[in-house]
Motif scaffolding. Structure first.
Motif, PDB file in Angstrom:
ATOM      1  N   ARG A  14       4.555 -90.222 -54.752  1.00  0.00           N
ATOM      2  CA  ARG A  14       5.568 -89.552 -53.941  1.00  0.00           C
ATOM      3  C   ARG A  14       5.927 -88.178 -54.477  1.00  0.00           C
ATOM      4  O   ARG A  14       6.520 -87.363 -53.751  1.00  0.00           O
ATOM      5  N   ASP A  15       5.568 -87.911 -55.738  1.00  0.00           N
ATOM      6  CA  ASP A  15       5.867 -86.599 -56.312  1.00  0.00           C
ATOM      7  C   ASP A  15       4.718 -85.615 -56.135  1.00  0.00           C
ATOM      8  O   ASP A  15       4.765 -84.502 -56.657  1.00  0.00           O
ATOM      9  N   VAL A  16       3.680 -86.011 -55.398  1.00  0.00           N
ATOM     10  CA  VAL A  16       2.531 -85.148 -55.130  1.00  0.00           C
ATOM     11  C   VAL A  16       2.389 -84.969 -53.624  1.00  0.00           C
ATOM     12  O   VAL A  16       2.545 -85.914 -52.856  1.00  0.00           O
ATOM     13  N   SER A  17       2.111 -83.752 -53.189  1.00  0.00           N
ATOM     14  CA  SER A  17       1.903 -83.489 -51.765  1.00  0.00           C
ATOM     15  C   SER A  17       0.823 -82.428 -51.588  1.00  0.00           C
ATOM     16  O   SER A  17       0.470 -81.704 -52.519  1.00  0.00           O
ATOM     17  N   VAL A  18       0.305 -82.343 -50.387  1.00  0.00           N
ATOM     18  CA  VAL A  18      -0.728 -81.369 -50.025  1.00  0.00           C
ATOM     19  C   VAL A  18      -0.282 -80.670 -48.748  1.00  0.00           C
ATOM     20  O   VAL A  18       0.231 -81.314 -47.826  1.00  0.00           O
ATOM     21  N   ASP A  19      -0.451 -79.366 -48.684  1.00  0.00           N
ATOM     22  CA  ASP A  19      -0.026 -78.624 -47.496  1.00  0.00           C
ATOM     23  C   ASP A  19      -0.879 -77.374 -47.337  1.00  0.00           C
ATOM     24  O   ASP A  19      -1.695 -77.034 -48.209  1.00  0.00           O
ATOM     25  N   LEU A  20      -0.668 -76.696 -46.222  1.00  0.00           N
ATOM     26  CA  LEU A  20      -1.429 -75.492 -45.905  1.00  0.00           C
ATOM     27  C   LEU A  20      -0.915 -74.306 -46.716  1.00  0.00           C
ATOM     28  O   LEU A  20       0.290 -74.088 -46.835  1.00  0.00           O
ATOM     29  N   LEU A  21      -1.856 -73.555 -47.276  1.00  0.00           N
ATOM     30  CA  LEU A  21      -1.559 -72.248 -47.836  1.00  0.00           C
ATOM     31  C   LEU A  21      -1.937 -71.211 -46.785  1.00  0.00           C
ATOM     32  O   LEU A  21      -3.054 -71.229 -46.267  1.00  0.00           O
ATOM     33  N   TYR A  22      -1.021 -70.304 -46.458  1.00  0.00           N
ATOM     34  CA  TYR A  22      -1.360 -69.224 -45.530  1.00  0.00           C
ATOM     35  C   TYR A  22      -0.413 -68.064 -45.785  1.00  0.00           C
ATOM     36  O   TYR A  22       0.645 -68.237 -46.400  1.00  0.00           O
ATOM     37  N   PRO A  23      -0.764 -66.872 -45.341  1.00  0.00           N
ATOM     38  CA  PRO A  23       0.004 -65.679 -45.727  1.00  0.00           C
ATOM     39  C   PRO A  23       1.289 -65.465 -44.946  1.00  0.00           C
ATOM     40  O   PRO A  23       1.855 -64.373 -44.995  1.00  0.00           O
ATOM     41  N   GLY A  24       1.762 -66.482 -44.234  1.00  0.00           N
ATOM     42  CA  GLY A  24       3.009 -66.358 -43.485  1.00  0.00           C
ATOM     43  C   GLY A  24       2.824 -66.150 -42.005  1.00  0.00           C
ATOM     44  O   GLY A  24       3.751 -66.372 -41.221  1.00  0.00           O
ATOM     45  N   THR A  25       1.634 -65.719 -41.598  1.00  0.00           N
ATOM     46  CA  THR A  25       1.288 -65.587 -40.187  1.00  0.00           C
ATOM     47  C   THR A  25      -0.121 -66.103 -39.969  1.00  0.00           C
ATOM     48  O   THR A  25      -0.927 -66.163 -40.894  1.00  0.00           O
ATOM     49  N   VAL A  26      -0.418 -66.473 -38.729  1.00  0.00           N
ATOM     50  CA  VAL A  26      -1.764 -66.945 -38.388  1.00  0.00           C
ATOM     51  C   VAL A  26      -2.773 -65.820 -38.536  1.00  0.00           C
ATOM     52  O   VAL A  26      -3.855 -66.001 -39.109  1.00  0.00           O
ATOM     53  N   ALA A  27      -2.451 -64.656 -37.991  1.00  0.00           N
ATOM     54  CA  ALA A  27      -3.350 -63.505 -38.048  1.00  0.00           C
ATOM     55  C   ALA A  27      -3.014 -62.683 -39.283  1.00  0.00           C
ATOM     56  O   ALA A  27      -2.320 -61.669 -39.223  1.00  0.00           O
ATOM     57  N   GLY A  28      -3.490 -63.150 -40.413  1.00  0.00           N
ATOM     58  CA  GLY A  28      -3.237 -62.465 -41.673  1.00  0.00           C
ATOM     59  C   GLY A  28      -4.159 -63.022 -42.735  1.00  0.00           C
ATOM     60  O   GLY A  28      -4.772 -64.073 -42.558  1.00  0.00           O
ATOM     61  N   ARG A  29      -4.255 -62.319 -43.858  1.00  0.00           N
ATOM     62  CA  ARG A  29      -5.137 -62.756 -44.937  1.00  0.00           C
ATOM     63  C   ARG A  29      -4.464 -62.562 -46.280  1.00  0.00           C
ATOM     64  O   ARG A  29      -3.648 -61.662 -46.462  1.00  0.00           O
ATOM     65  N   GLY A  30      -4.835 -63.415 -47.218  1.00  0.00           N
ATOM     66  CA  GLY A  30      -4.350 -63.296 -48.581  1.00  0.00           C
ATOM     67  C   GLY A  30      -5.303 -64.001 -49.515  1.00  0.00           C
ATOM     68  O   GLY A  30      -6.051 -64.889 -49.106  1.00  0.00           O
ATOM     69  N   THR A  31      -5.307 -63.639 -50.781  1.00  0.00           N
ATOM     70  CA  THR A  31      -6.142 -64.360 -51.739  1.00  0.00           C
ATOM     71  C   THR A  31      -5.531 -65.735 -52.001  1.00  0.00           C
ATOM     72  O   THR A  31      -4.324 -65.939 -51.856  1.00  0.00           O
ATOM     73  N   VAL A  32      -6.380 -66.663 -52.404  1.00  0.00           N
ATOM     74  CA  VAL A  32      -5.899 -68.017 -52.677  1.00  0.00           C
ATOM     75  C   VAL A  32      -4.865 -68.002 -53.793  1.00  0.00           C
ATOM     76  O   VAL A  32      -3.835 -68.687 -53.717  1.00  0.00           O
TER      77      VAL A  32
END
Length: 413
Positions: free
Chosen positions: A74-92
């Motif tokens: 319960r103390d571990v989770s997985v979620d999406l990493l993204y730059p705050g918008t759908v149309a955008g890019r960022g390094t991991v």
């Protein structure tokens, strides 16, 4: 080919283990199993482990990096990493640090360049559906408009790797179901925050899209990505349930909260022309799992290469490349995230077919292929560290800015 890996596991283990031992690369090795030579395990947090490995492929020994995540905790989770918008890019690494993730990898293929339509800017948006902490961000572009290797038969851009509210990982398909209603008229919604729309359709764009131009959405066709841009487009801006603006050119710029921009092409554009300023409009959209197994809290696009320990038929088996993949085992309770070293460092990659074999050897029952090549990046944050470290060797020695990733989080360090 559709035989089960389980029926040939002993032969594969012997052959690949021998090939890896002969190659002799990758540093200290703690264990060998299923054709994989592992380096010692590092525990990043309870339930989250990292280790290096070597794996023998047809083009030499591939050096890889593996995250193993216990979803039962319960103390571990997985979620999406993204730059705050759908149309955008960022390094991991930047996205992982911003989200305070303990580890992560890059994920979906994305709209990185636009050489086929000069003058049309690339959006940076991903190909497949995306859900972050239960929030539905986008639906899939048409399969003819995707970027990446050819899809195996029977798959589409709607395929995702997801984790349900039951905390179990699964493969699924997310299909957009939506409508645009005004008075007695109802239009089907065929797109949601995506860089390409089907022909003759209407798509919706929200604040989650970002500031990128929507011009690319009316380019290409249901047959070829490179087909010309449509000349008949129409936009309708709906704010607080009423039309406030119309236009004949796809726009750009931030979309305020509470506002939806409807974009139509061909027949869709003609239908939108009936919506004049002041007219009431109700826009509804949902991403529905085709499996009917319940909602997904997290989902990211990726095409299946292994399902129920069986490699999908028609997987490419000629071109070796740097690969990123994700899969799960143990009834969806253990997640595996994997990235290979870039070719400049390792001199070897894997075909998609070999990638399916590797993911099975690592312990997955089902797996998806994610964006590889120069996008392949795996990062971890050591206990006590404030920032993540890139663990693989990205092609060219630098991280590529990508559309999204898979982040691992923990409340215990």
């Amino acid at each position: 080919m559709s035989r089960r890996w389980g029926r040939v596991r002993p032969a594969i283990t012997v052959v690949l283990a021998l090939g890896t031992l002969l190659a002799g690369a990758g540093g200290a090795v703690a264990a060998t199993g299923k054709g994989v030579r592992y380096a010692p395990r590092t525990t990043l947090a309870p339930g989250v482990d990292y280790r290096r490995f070597d794996y023998g492929g047809s083009h030499g020994t591939a050096h890889g990096h593996l995250l193993t995540v216990d979803l039962r905790r319960r103390d571990v989770s997985v979620d999406l990493l993204y730059p705050g918008t759908v149309a955008g890019r960022g390094t991991v690494s930047r996205m992982a640090d911003a989200a305070h993730a303990v580890a992560g990898i890059n994920a979906d293929f994305f709209h990185m360049s636009e050489t086929q339509h000069p003058g049309i800017p690339a959006t940076g948006a991903p190909v497949g559906p995306a859900i972050a902490h239960g929030r539905q961000l986008k639906s899939a572009v048409p399969s003819s408009q995707r970027f990446g290797p050819s899809l195996p038969p029977g798959t589409s851009t709607e395929n995702v790797l997801g984790i349900g509210f039951d905390r179990k990982a699964r493969l699924d398909r997310l299909r957009l179901v939506g409508t645009v209603r005004s008075g007695r008229s109802t239009l089907a919604l065929r797109g949601f925050n995506q860089y390409a729309l089907p022909q003759n359709s209407v798509g919706a764009y929200t604040a989650d899209w970002g500031t990128a131009s929507r011009r690319r959405a009316v380019c290409g066709s249901d047959v070829r990505r490179a087909d010309p841009c449509g000349r008949n487009a129409y936009e309708v801006t709906v704010r607080n349930g009423r039309v406030v603006k119309t236009g004949t050119t796809p726009g750009r710029g931030a979309i305020p909260p509470g506002t939806v921009v409807l974009l139509g092409r061909e027949d869709g554009a003609r239908a939108l022309r009936t919506l004049v300023p002041g007219r009431p409009v109700v826009v509804r959209s949902r991403l529905l799992p085709v499996s009917h197994q319940g909602g997904l809290r997290f989902a990211v696009g990726g095409y299946p290469i292994l399902r129920d320990r069986t490699p999908l038929a028609g997987l490419e088996n000629g071109t070796a490349a740097t690969r990123t993949a994700a899969g799960f085992g143990n009834g969806g309770q253990t997640l595996y995230l994997m990235a290979l070293d870039g070719n400049a460092e390792s001199g070897a990659g894997l075909t998609v077919r070999e990638l399916a074999g590797l993911m099975y050897a690592l312990g997955t029952d089902s797996a998806v292929n994610l964006d590889g090549g120069g996008s392949s990046t795996l990062v971890t944050r050591s206990p006590g560290a404030s920032r993540v470290t890139v663990r693989n060797h990205p092609t060219g020695g630098v991280q590529r800015a990508v559309a999204n990733g898979i982040g691992v989080f923990t409340t215990r360090r």
